[in-house]
Design an enzyme around this catalytic site. Sequence first.
Site, PDB file in Angstrom:
ATOM      1  CE  LYS A 188      -3.499  -2.509   2.661  1.00 49.23           C
ATOM      2  NZ  LYS A 188      -4.179  -2.646   3.975  1.00 49.23           N
TER       3      LYS A 188
ATOM      4  CB  SER B 292      -1.850   1.288  13.052  1.00 52.80           C
ATOM      5  OG  SER B 292      -1.325   2.146  12.066  1.00 52.80           O
ATOM      6  NE  ARG B 293       3.483  -2.487   9.901  1.00 56.45           N
ATOM      7  CZ  ARG B 293       3.658  -3.372   8.942  1.00 56.45           C
ATOM      8  NH1 ARG B 293       4.837  -3.938   8.772  1.00 56.45           N
ATOM      9  NH2 ARG B 293       2.675  -3.702   8.135  1.00 56.45           N
ATOM     10  CG  ASN B 294       1.525   3.756   8.622  1.00 54.22           C
ATOM     11  OD1 ASN B 294       2.479   4.244   8.035  1.00 54.22           O
ATOM     12  ND2 ASN B 294       0.986   2.605   8.243  1.00 54.22           N
TER      13      ASN B 294
ATOM     14  CB  SER C 178      -6.088  -7.204   7.169  1.00 51.78           C
ATOM     15  OG  SER C 178      -5.601  -6.355   6.144  1.00 51.78           O
TER      16      SER C 178
ATOM     17  CB  ALA D 296       0.422  -8.772   9.989  1.00 51.05           C
TER      18      ALA D 296
ATOM     19  CE  LYS E 125      -3.801   1.287   5.273  1.00 48.73           C
ATOM     20  NZ  LYS E 125      -3.184   0.518   6.369  1.00 48.73           N
TER      21      LYS E 125
END
EC number: 1.1.1.94
Length: 331
Positions: A107, A253-255, A137, A139, A190
């Site tokens: 993405k 979320s890594r972001n 989703s 991981a 996103k």
Amino acid sequence: MTFQHAGVIGAGAWGTALAQVCARAGLTVTLQAREPEVTASIAAERENTLFLAGVKLEDAITASTDMAALAGCDLILAVPPAQHLRSALTALKPHLKPGAPVVLCSKGVEQGSLKLMSDVAAEVLPGAPIAVLSGPSFAGEVARGLPTAVTLACEDEALGRRIGQALAIPTFRPYWADDVIGAEAGGAVKNVLAIACGIVEGKGLGRSAHAALITRGFAELTRLAVALGGKSETVAGLCGLGDLVLTCSSPQSRNMSVGLALGGGQTLEQALAGKVSVAEGVASAPAVRALAHSLNVETPICEAVAAILAGEVDVDSAILGLLSRPLKAEV
């Protein structure tokens, strides 16, 4: 014809989780990794200890650092970091089985070219059937068998439905769509918005501000997707709104975790230190900003994130800038 052998490029957390999905769907799976320690740990312990520790992998999964190991695969899932997709597909090209579909699971927007992942794939693999998989989703949850649903976008409906059927298990439900551009735009933007939401959380600005940011961010995502040729209905689904809500709502979320660190006063270097997995929004933010400018699309939140990451403005000034924008109609 049914698919028998899936090749997964990229053995990060998401690539490994998708290998689990493929194996549970009855496919033989070859997982291609860049890191020899990943293939070694999978062979010895049935676990990707570097990127997805604690999850035992299905017996149908084998791992290799050699792209040639994918030569017999009749279905490819490409899951490298977005900025490495071009090089990964270039390495795959001499080994790609004729007619094998390539499902893009990365993405982002490519820096420099400002191309979506499907455009990159079309350049590197002309004539290869392309699909896009995107949706809410994490991981770790997918790998452990927790349920979710995703968008499987493919312009060829028959092929898209075949791929969806091949990947479908009770806990992983692909919904077909024909709007590849919309599916990709949702996934790329996103990640940038998740950094913004993390900053809001890190600054302690409250749940109201968080909800408002997600909503206005979704408006930016929709405007950009439509300007690129996507459909607003697509981004209102799993690959846009669904993915956005998830990514902006959890420190998993890594972001968002990068944004939390920035909002808490850390520098970008500090926020990224020690992370083995890629926060795609960091690389995509400048590309999303440049792409929006090229299309004359207003994306003030994405613009602010890109400016913060580039060191052009501090977090407090960026927030003040957003709050000081002229009032306007919501739609």
